[in-house]
Write a protein that holds these residues in place. Sequence first.
Motif, PDB file in Angstrom:
ATOM      1  N   ARG A   4       0.806  -1.201   0.000  1.00  0.00           N
ATOM      2  CA  ARG A   4       0.000   0.000   0.000  1.00  0.00           C
ATOM      3  C   ARG A   4       0.847   1.262   0.000  1.00  0.00           C
ATOM      4  O   ARG A   4       0.367   2.360  -0.104  1.00  0.00           O
ATOM      5  N   ASN A   5       2.188   1.112   0.149  1.00  0.00           N
ATOM      6  CA  ASN A   5       3.058   2.283   0.105  1.00  0.00           C
ATOM      7  C   ASN A   5       3.690   2.475  -1.259  1.00  0.00           C
ATOM      8  O   ASN A   5       4.389   3.444  -1.483  1.00  0.00           O
ATOM      9  N   MET A   6       3.486   1.520  -2.159  1.00  0.00           N
ATOM     10  CA  MET A   6       4.293   1.491  -3.368  1.00  0.00           C
ATOM     11  C   MET A   6       4.135   2.700  -4.258  1.00  0.00           C
ATOM     12  O   MET A   6       5.098   3.122  -4.870  1.00  0.00           O
ATOM     13  N   SER A   7       2.968   3.306  -4.310  1.00  0.00           N
ATOM     14  CA  SER A   7       2.784   4.419  -5.228  1.00  0.00           C
ATOM     15  C   SER A   7       3.049   5.766  -4.578  1.00  0.00           C
ATOM     16  O   SER A   7       3.068   6.776  -5.231  1.00  0.00           O
ATOM     17  N   MET A   8       3.226   5.778  -3.282  1.00  0.00           N
ATOM     18  CA  MET A   8       3.458   7.029  -2.599  1.00  0.00           C
ATOM     19  C   MET A   8       4.940   7.335  -2.712  1.00  0.00           C
ATOM     20  O   MET A   8       5.726   7.109  -1.801  1.00  0.00           O
ATOM     21  N   SER A   9       5.331   7.850  -3.860  1.00  0.00           N
ATOM     22  CA  SER A   9       6.732   7.903  -4.225  1.00  0.00           C
ATOM     23  C   SER A   9       7.564   8.744  -3.287  1.00  0.00           C
ATOM     24  O   SER A   9       8.764   8.560  -3.206  1.00  0.00           O
ATOM     25  N   GLN A 132       8.253  21.445  11.033  1.00  0.00           N
ATOM     26  CA  GLN A 132       9.123  20.626  10.194  1.00  0.00           C
ATOM     27  C   GLN A 132       8.366  20.188   8.939  1.00  0.00           C
ATOM     28  O   GLN A 132       7.294  19.601   9.034  1.00  0.00           O
ATOM     29  N   ALA A 133       8.928  20.487   7.760  1.00  0.00           N
ATOM     30  CA  ALA A 133       8.286  20.113   6.497  1.00  0.00           C
ATOM     31  C   ALA A 133       8.787  18.760   6.037  1.00  0.00           C
ATOM     32  O   ALA A 133       9.979  18.460   6.127  1.00  0.00           O
ATOM     33  N   LEU A 134       7.887  17.930   5.535  1.00  0.00           N
ATOM     34  CA  LEU A 134       8.269  16.619   5.038  1.00  0.00           C
ATOM     35  C   LEU A 134       7.343  16.197   3.909  1.00  0.00           C
ATOM     36  O   LEU A 134       6.155  16.510   3.924  1.00  0.00           O
ATOM     37  N   PRO A 135       7.890  15.516   2.887  1.00  0.00           N
ATOM     38  CA  PRO A 135       7.061  15.100   1.754  1.00  0.00           C
ATOM     39  C   PRO A 135       6.202  13.894   2.091  1.00  0.00           C
ATOM     40  O   PRO A 135       6.628  13.009   2.827  1.00  0.00           O
ATOM     41  N   LEU A 136       4.986  13.872   1.581  1.00  0.00           N
ATOM     42  CA  LEU A 136       4.116  12.717   1.749  1.00  0.00           C
ATOM     43  C   LEU A 136       4.012  11.917   0.459  1.00  0.00           C
ATOM     44  O   LEU A 136       4.396  10.764   0.402  1.00  0.00           O
ATOM     45  N   ALA A 144      -7.588   4.797  -0.303  1.00  0.00           N
ATOM     46  CA  ALA A 144      -7.077   3.891   0.730  1.00  0.00           C
ATOM     47  C   ALA A 144      -5.635   4.224   1.073  1.00  0.00           C
ATOM     48  O   ALA A 144      -5.235   4.194   2.247  1.00  0.00           O
ATOM     49  N   GLN A 145      -4.840   4.536   0.077  1.00  0.00           N
ATOM     50  CA  GLN A 145      -3.435   4.853   0.326  1.00  0.00           C
ATOM     51  C   GLN A 145      -3.293   6.222   0.979  1.00  0.00           C
ATOM     52  O   GLN A 145      -2.426   6.423   1.830  1.00  0.00           O
ATOM     53  N   ILE A 146      -4.148   7.162   0.591  1.00  0.00           N
ATOM     54  CA  ILE A 146      -4.108   8.475   1.224  1.00  0.00           C
ATOM     55  C   ILE A 146      -4.446   8.345   2.702  1.00  0.00           C
ATOM     56  O   ILE A 146      -3.779   8.922   3.566  1.00  0.00           O
ATOM     57  N   ARG A 147      -5.486   7.574   3.022  1.00  0.00           N
ATOM     58  CA  ARG A 147      -5.867   7.383   4.418  1.00  0.00           C
ATOM     59  C   ARG A 147      -4.722   6.753   5.217  1.00  0.00           C
ATOM     60  O   ARG A 147      -4.459   7.145   6.367  1.00  0.00           O
ATOM     61  N   GLN A 148      -4.063   5.778   4.636  1.00  0.00           N
ATOM     62  CA  GLN A 148      -2.975   5.109   5.349  1.00  0.00           C
ATOM     63  C   GLN A 148      -1.860   6.103   5.668  1.00  0.00           C
ATOM     64  O   GLN A 148      -1.309   6.118   6.779  1.00  0.00           O
ATOM     65  N   THR A 149      -1.529   6.952   4.692  1.00  0.00           N
ATOM     66  CA  THR A 149      -0.481   7.944   4.902  1.00  0.00           C
ATOM     67  C   THR A 149      -0.895   8.951   5.966  1.00  0.00           C
ATOM     68  O   THR A 149      -0.101   9.322   6.839  1.00  0.00           O
ATOM     69  N   LEU A 150      -2.146   9.406   5.928  1.00  0.00           N
ATOM     70  CA  LEU A 150      -2.633  10.354   6.936  1.00  0.00           C
ATOM     71  C   LEU A 150      -2.626   9.728   8.326  1.00  0.00           C
ATOM     72  O   LEU A 150      -2.237  10.381   9.311  1.00  0.00           O
ATOM     73  N   ASP A 151      -3.040   8.473   8.414  1.00  0.00           N
ATOM     74  CA  ASP A 151      -3.053   7.808   9.717  1.00  0.00           C
ATOM     75  C   ASP A 151      -1.643   7.713  10.285  1.00  0.00           C
ATOM     76  O   ASP A 151      -1.427   7.905  11.495  1.00  0.00           O
ATOM     77  N   GLN A 152      -0.675   7.406   9.427  1.00  0.00           N
ATOM     78  CA  GLN A 152       0.713   7.326   9.882  1.00  0.00           C
ATOM     79  C   GLN A 152       1.202   8.704  10.335  1.00  0.00           C
ATOM     80  O   GLN A 152       1.849   8.843  11.378  1.00  0.00           O
ATOM     81  N   LEU A 153       0.872   9.712   9.555  1.00  0.00           N
ATOM     82  CA  LEU A 153       1.272  11.075   9.893  1.00  0.00           C
ATOM     83  C   LEU A 153       0.701  11.488  11.250  1.00  0.00           C
ATOM     84  O   LEU A 153       1.421  12.012  12.119  1.00  0.00           O
ATOM     85  N   ILE A 154      -0.583  11.261  11.459  1.00  0.00           N
ATOM     86  CA  ILE A 154      -1.241  11.655  12.696  1.00  0.00           C
ATOM     87  C   ILE A 154      -0.666  10.899  13.885  1.00  0.00           C
ATOM     88  O   ILE A 154      -0.432  11.466  14.960  1.00  0.00           O
ATOM     89  N   GLN A 155      -0.402   9.613  13.694  1.00  0.00           N
ATOM     90  CA  GLN A 155       0.146   8.804  14.782  1.00  0.00           C
ATOM     91  C   GLN A 155       1.510   9.323  15.217  1.00  0.00           C
ATOM     92  O   GLN A 155       1.782   9.503  16.407  1.00  0.00           O
ATOM     93  N   LEU A 199      -8.873  -3.545  -2.107  1.00  0.00           N
ATOM     94  CA  LEU A 199      -7.437  -3.311  -1.938  1.00  0.00           C
ATOM     95  C   LEU A 199      -7.016  -3.537  -0.493  1.00  0.00           C
ATOM     96  O   LEU A 199      -5.972  -4.151  -0.226  1.00  0.00           O
ATOM     97  N   ASP A 200      -7.810  -3.043   0.434  1.00  0.00           N
ATOM     98  CA  ASP A 200      -7.484  -3.215   1.850  1.00  0.00           C
ATOM     99  C   ASP A 200      -7.450  -4.685   2.239  1.00  0.00           C
ATOM    100  O   ASP A 200      -6.717  -5.076   3.152  1.00  0.00           O
ATOM    101  N   ALA A 201      -8.266  -5.499   1.556  1.00  0.00           N
ATOM    102  CA  ALA A 201      -8.315  -6.937   1.840  1.00  0.00           C
ATOM    103  C   ALA A 201      -7.332  -7.729   0.987  1.00  0.00           C
ATOM    104  O   ALA A 201      -7.358  -8.962   1.005  1.00  0.00           O
ATOM    105  N   ASP A 202      -6.462  -7.015   0.245  1.00  0.00           N
ATOM    106  CA  ASP A 202      -5.503  -7.656  -0.671  1.00  0.00           C
ATOM    107  C   ASP A 202      -6.197  -8.474  -1.756  1.00  0.00           C
ATOM    108  O   ASP A 202      -5.621  -9.421  -2.303  1.00  0.00           O
ATOM    109  N   ASP A 203      -7.447  -8.118  -2.050  1.00  0.00           N
ATOM    110  CA  ASP A 203      -8.172  -8.743  -3.160  1.00  0.00           C
ATOM    111  C   ASP A 203      -7.927  -7.882  -4.398  1.00  0.00           C
ATOM    112  O   ASP A 203      -8.781  -7.092  -4.810  1.00  0.00           O
ATOM    113  N   PHE A 204      -6.760  -8.044  -4.996  1.00  0.00           N
ATOM    114  CA  PHE A 204      -6.372  -7.173  -6.092  1.00  0.00           C
ATOM    115  C   PHE A 204      -7.195  -7.439  -7.350  1.00  0.00           C
ATOM    116  O   PHE A 204      -7.501  -6.514  -8.103  1.00  0.00           O
ATOM    117  N   ALA A 205      -7.597  -8.688  -7.567  1.00  0.00           N
ATOM    118  CA  ALA A 205      -8.439  -9.004  -8.722  1.00  0.00           C
ATOM    119  C   ALA A 205      -9.810  -8.349  -8.570  1.00  0.00           C
ATOM    120  O   ALA A 205     -10.358  -7.786  -9.528  1.00  0.00           O
TER     121      ALA A 205
END
Length: 324
Positions: A4-9, A132-136, A144-155, A199-205
């Motif tokens: 889920r991090n792969m596209s968040m370059s 402190q500035a940092l790239p996301l 789904a990927q945006i939410r994951q990044t935001l959750d990590q940021l907030i944590q 995607l969250d369930a890894d059901d990519f098909a």
Amino acid sequence: MQPRNMSMSGVVDLAAVKAAGEAKAKAEQARAEAARQGGTPAVSPSNLVIDVDEAGFERDVLQRSTEAPVVVDFWAEWCEPCKQLSPVLERLAREYNGRFVLAKVDVDANQMLMQQFGIQGIPAVFAVVAGQALPLFQGAAPEAQIRQTLDQLIQVAEERFGLTGIAVDADADAAAGAEPQAAPPGPYDALLEAAVRALDADDFAGAAQAYRNVLSDDPGNTEAKLGLAQAELLGRVRDMDAQKVRDDAARRPGDVQAQIAAADLDLVGGHVEDPFGRLVEAVRRTAGEDREAARVRLLELFEVIGPDDVRVTAARSALARVLF
């Protein structure tokens, strides 16, 4: 592999933020000062999304970042992926209810901020935490990927800097006669949400099929095109033996399928230029069906990153040179 991090370059290693201790101390000092002055008043939901310019950046972003993470969305009116990403970020800012603030920066009107942040392509999303500035991430991305990044940021903002967000007065906008912020559901929201759940369930098909269902009616849907490319990529690499794939690519540089597999794996691993360069080189030195296979896969990987990313632009130029 962390699919889920792969596209968040540009996903940042938040644990490696420099001067974290100093920034935390400054944030605590700012909160203490606010408490001495009677505390920070609650804000209205409409103030969770703000337009920011160079003149107000210190006040609207740096100072606010001592209370809650500020997510900075660099956009422009002419940028089509921005028009897909920005509404998602705005909706999430209201949904997260003060856990972060969204600051929108029009790059055409704020060139200095664009240069200061080193923006090379839009949409580009940064965060400012305790000054402190940092790239996301750069480019559009599935929710789904945006939410994951935001959750990590907030944590991390809470654990490392003690930022627990800002209070929100849910009735403030109504009292001021503000228009409701919630937009009516779009025609494809249910399908897109189904794809995100898959995607969250890894059901990519299943995710890929949901995105195809959207594209069958709306071939230009940016979110569905991006999501489909990512779901298909994640499905391809799910069962790969990473070491074997890399060994095969190294031993057989002329084997197009080996190079394609390695390119897929590299992109999922967070690399961008390497898989693009690998496939451009495969196109250069092959012909016929092999050349076409490498070219098509390269175009598919462009879709994963997004057409406005500068690395995609550079790779397209390189591909054109070897083809023509």
